[in-house]
Enzyme design. Structure first.
Site, PDB file in Angstrom:
ATOM      1  N   ASP A 150      36.501   4.249   3.001  1.00 52.79           N
ATOM      2  CA  ASP A 150      36.427   3.125   2.064  1.00 52.79           C
ATOM      3  C   ASP A 150      37.681   2.268   2.210  1.00 52.79           C
ATOM      4  O   ASP A 150      38.800   2.771   2.088  1.00 52.79           O
ATOM      5  CB  ASP A 150      36.332   3.667   0.636  1.00 52.79           C
ATOM      6  CG  ASP A 150      35.894   2.603  -0.367  1.00 52.79           C
ATOM      7  OD1 ASP A 150      36.295   1.429  -0.190  1.00 52.79           O
ATOM      8  OD2 ASP A 150      35.178   2.937  -1.319  1.00 52.79           O
ATOM      9  N   LYS A 154      40.568  -4.539  -2.687  1.00 56.39           N
ATOM     10  CA  LYS A 154      41.393  -5.191  -3.699  1.00 56.39           C
ATOM     11  C   LYS A 154      42.789  -4.577  -3.715  1.00 56.39           C
ATOM     12  O   LYS A 154      42.951  -3.364  -3.635  1.00 56.39           O
ATOM     13  CB  LYS A 154      40.745  -5.066  -5.083  1.00 56.39           C
ATOM     14  CG  LYS A 154      39.420  -5.804  -5.199  1.00 56.39           C
ATOM     15  CD  LYS A 154      38.827  -5.659  -6.595  1.00 56.39           C
ATOM     16  CE  LYS A 154      37.497  -6.411  -6.693  1.00 56.39           C
ATOM     17  NZ  LYS A 154      36.884  -6.275  -8.041  1.00 56.39           N
ATOM     18  N   LYS A 222      26.117   4.146  11.166  1.00 59.91           N
ATOM     19  CA  LYS A 222      25.418   3.051  10.492  1.00 59.91           C
ATOM     20  C   LYS A 222      26.402   1.968  10.071  1.00 59.91           C
ATOM     21  O   LYS A 222      26.063   0.777  10.070  1.00 59.91           O
ATOM     22  CB  LYS A 222      24.640   3.569   9.292  1.00 59.91           C
ATOM     23  CG  LYS A 222      25.479   4.009   8.114  1.00 59.91           C
ATOM     24  CD  LYS A 222      24.611   4.335   6.903  1.00 59.91           C
ATOM     25  CE  LYS A 222      25.465   4.692   5.699  1.00 59.91           C
ATOM     26  NZ  LYS A 222      24.630   4.965   4.496  1.00 59.91           N
ATOM     27  N   PHE A 223      27.630   2.353   9.739  1.00 57.68           N
ATOM     28  CA  PHE A 223      28.628   1.363   9.361  1.00 57.68           C
ATOM     29  C   PHE A 223      29.003   0.499  10.554  1.00 57.68           C
ATOM     30  O   PHE A 223      29.213  -0.708  10.421  1.00 57.68           O
ATOM     31  CB  PHE A 223      29.878   2.062   8.814  1.00 57.68           C
ATOM     32  CG  PHE A 223      29.649   2.744   7.491  1.00 57.68           C
ATOM     33  CD1 PHE A 223      29.611   2.005   6.318  1.00 57.68           C
ATOM     34  CD2 PHE A 223      29.454   4.107   7.418  1.00 57.68           C
ATOM     35  CE1 PHE A 223      29.389   2.623   5.099  1.00 57.68           C
ATOM     36  CE2 PHE A 223      29.237   4.734   6.204  1.00 57.68           C
ATOM     37  CZ  PHE A 223      29.199   3.983   5.038  1.00 57.68           C
ATOM     38  N   GLU A 224      29.067   1.110  11.725  1.00 58.09           N
ATOM     39  CA  GLU A 224      29.395   0.328  12.910  1.00 58.09           C
ATOM     40  C   GLU A 224      28.268  -0.634  13.264  1.00 58.09           C
ATOM     41  O   GLU A 224      28.507  -1.785  13.624  1.00 58.09           O
ATOM     42  CB  GLU A 224      29.694   1.253  14.082  1.00 58.09           C
ATOM     43  CG  GLU A 224      30.210   0.529  15.309  1.00 58.09           C
ATOM     44  CD  GLU A 224      30.822   1.452  16.339  1.00 58.09           C
ATOM     45  OE1 GLU A 224      31.381   0.937  17.317  1.00 58.09           O
ATOM     46  OE2 GLU A 224      30.732   2.676  16.155  1.00 58.09           O
TER      47      GLU A 224
END
Length: 242
Positions: A150, A154, A222-224
């Site tokens: 993650d 912020k 999947k993030f890639e």
């Protein structure tokens, strides 16, 4: 309770011991629905392949957990487990301990373990840093993988990032000399922060001059794929313990 005790598939959150400040978590606890395949895998396979990370874990004996002595790879945030299963299948000489908090992801990896006949994967549910701090001995890991953690974009949440000086020092202490810390992210600002943090650690040395070329042994996650579709570059960082 020890780390290797059989535990319910969805154990309650442990209370913070009296007098101890609540730890700053590096992850979101996410709920998710499970289909019949995942529910069945969790019910049948958790006691065999799963372990719960308590608030204060006892020392872990990898030889007892895996039934052999082999180099150990720690996967922090294994997601749905597809990449972990693929790497473990291609690397039978090492054992893989995957740590995740998302129950459907844990269940999917359990199902993959059975479907692929993997004997070198175990799945831990809970806080990876608690596991590293309390359960893993110094010099006990051959590699640590942190793929697409993650980014906590912020500024007020940067303290929750996995790759920060105190965490890196702890992870490095658990690596054996020459062991590998391999990170990947598609968040450009986090990539730069990772590079600066890892470079500043005196116990680590960069395997490359800056970011690493994408290694073939890291499966596409999947993030890639999502990053590629969004035209976001993926950065790999590969450091070794001195």
């Amino acid at each position: 309770m020890t780390l290797t005790d059989a535990t319910p598939a969805t154990p309650p959150a442990a209370a913070t011991p009296a007098g101890r400040a609540a730890p700053i978590r590096t992850f979101h606890r996410r709920a998710g629905r499970m289909g019949p395949r995942h529910a069945d895998a969790l019910d049948r396979l958790w006691a065999r392949y799963g372990l719960l990370v308590p608030e204060r874990p006892a020392p872990l004996d990898p030889a007892a957990l895996f039934g052999r002595r082999a180099p150990l790879v720690l996967e922090i945030g294994s997601g749905m487990g597809d990449a972990t299963a693929e790497m473990a299948a291609a690397d039978p000489g090492r054992d893989y301990l995957a740590v995740e908090v998302h129950t459907p992801g844990i269940a999917n990896l359990l199902a993959l373990i059975e479907e692929r006949g993997l004997t070198n994967v175990r799945v831990a549910r809970g806080d990876a840093m608690e596991l590293v701090r309390g359960a893993l001995e110094p010099d006990s890991l051959d590699a640590v993988h942190a793929f697409f953690p993650d980014p906590w974009p912020k500024a007020r949440h940067h303290k929750r990032r996995l790759i920060q000086p105190a965490h890196v020092a702890l992870l490095g202490s658990r690596l054996s000399p020459g062991g590998t810390l391999h990170c990947a992210t598609d968040w450009a600002e986090y990539a730069d922060a990772m590079l600066a943090t890892l470079t500043a650690d005196p116990g680590l040395v960069n395997a490359y001059d800056g970011f690493a070329p994408r290694p073939a042994h890291r499966p596409v996650t999947k993030f890639e794929r999502r990053a590629v579709r969004a035209a976001r570059p993926v950065h790999d960082l590969i450091f070794h313990r001195r």
